[in-house]
Design a protein around this motif. Sequence first.
Motif, short mmCIF file in Angstrom:
data_model
loop_
_atom_site.label_atom_id
_atom_site.label_comp_id
_atom_site.label_asym_id
_atom_site.label_seq_id
_atom_site.Cartn_x
_atom_site.Cartn_y
_atom_site.Cartn_z
N ALA A 1 0.83 -1.21 0.00
CA ALA A 1 0.00 0.00 0.00
C ALA A 1 0.86 1.26 0.00
O ALA A 1 0.55 2.24 -0.68
N ASN B 1 2.32 1.68 -3.48
CA ASN B 1 1.29 2.15 -4.42
C ASN B 1 0.98 3.63 -4.21
O ASN B 1 0.78 4.37 -5.18
N LEU B 2 0.95 4.06 -2.94
CA LEU B 2 0.70 5.47 -2.65
C LEU B 2 1.82 6.34 -3.22
O LEU B 2 1.55 7.38 -3.83
N SER C 1 1.42 6.49 -6.99
CA SER C 1 0.28 7.34 -7.37
C SER C 1 0.63 8.82 -7.19
O SER C 1 0.28 9.66 -8.04
N GLN D 1 -6.57 6.42 -0.60
CA GLN D 1 -5.40 5.58 -0.36
C GLN D 1 -4.84 5.79 1.04
O GLN D 1 -4.49 4.84 1.74
#
Length: 234
Positions: free
Chosen positions: A140, A143-144, A147, A219
């Motif tokens: 996570a 991914n943050l 992004s 997120q």
Amino acid sequence: MSILQLGRTVRELNWGTLAIELVILIVGISVGLQVSEWENRRNDRQLEREYLERLLVDFAETDRVLNQDSENLSASVKTLSTGISPLGKSSLTKEDHQKVFKSAGASALVGRFGVVFGTVEELKDTGNMRLLRSKELRIALANLHQSYQQTIRISEMRNLLRSQAFPVLARQLKPNSQNRIIWDEESVEQNKKDIYVALTVILQNQKFDLADTGELIDQVAAISGIITQELAAK
């Protein structure tokens, strides 16, 4: 020492005692290693908890900033939409000019995407990301970060489009007799189409900024939930 003396010495050794001493030595070394390993694991778990608590603080601040930006962008989108609608008229009223003027004032707002990555960067730079035992959390966080980087790159391209629209709005300003900057209504009447295009470009980009900010908020909320669960389980 002669060979005979060496042989006599060997025969006289208490092999049972030596065996016991050897076992004690091996057990002592093994226990020492286990204690050291246990101490290292305990220190790692303590450090992991400290990192989790710091991440939670970082993302609480991130959530505050992003939600504030979301509110500001939502209000700005509404103001821009209200200011664009009268530009389709053949002639604008005083009230219409005020709406267009307010929308021009709202055009400068852009998404800040203020994600606090201090603790995440430290985890990466020090190699301590391994301390986070939750695979879900590590994924996570990655991914943050991805992004965020993509959003920043896209935002830079949007800013180029905005920079082309701003001069159109700036041309509708003029100084009055008191050297104050005022809205040039006559110029606006003559350039309604150009102003419409400029404000529409800015509006669309603000909508994109708003959507990207919302995705980051989601997120961050998901990550904060994972961290809270991890802390509760420890």
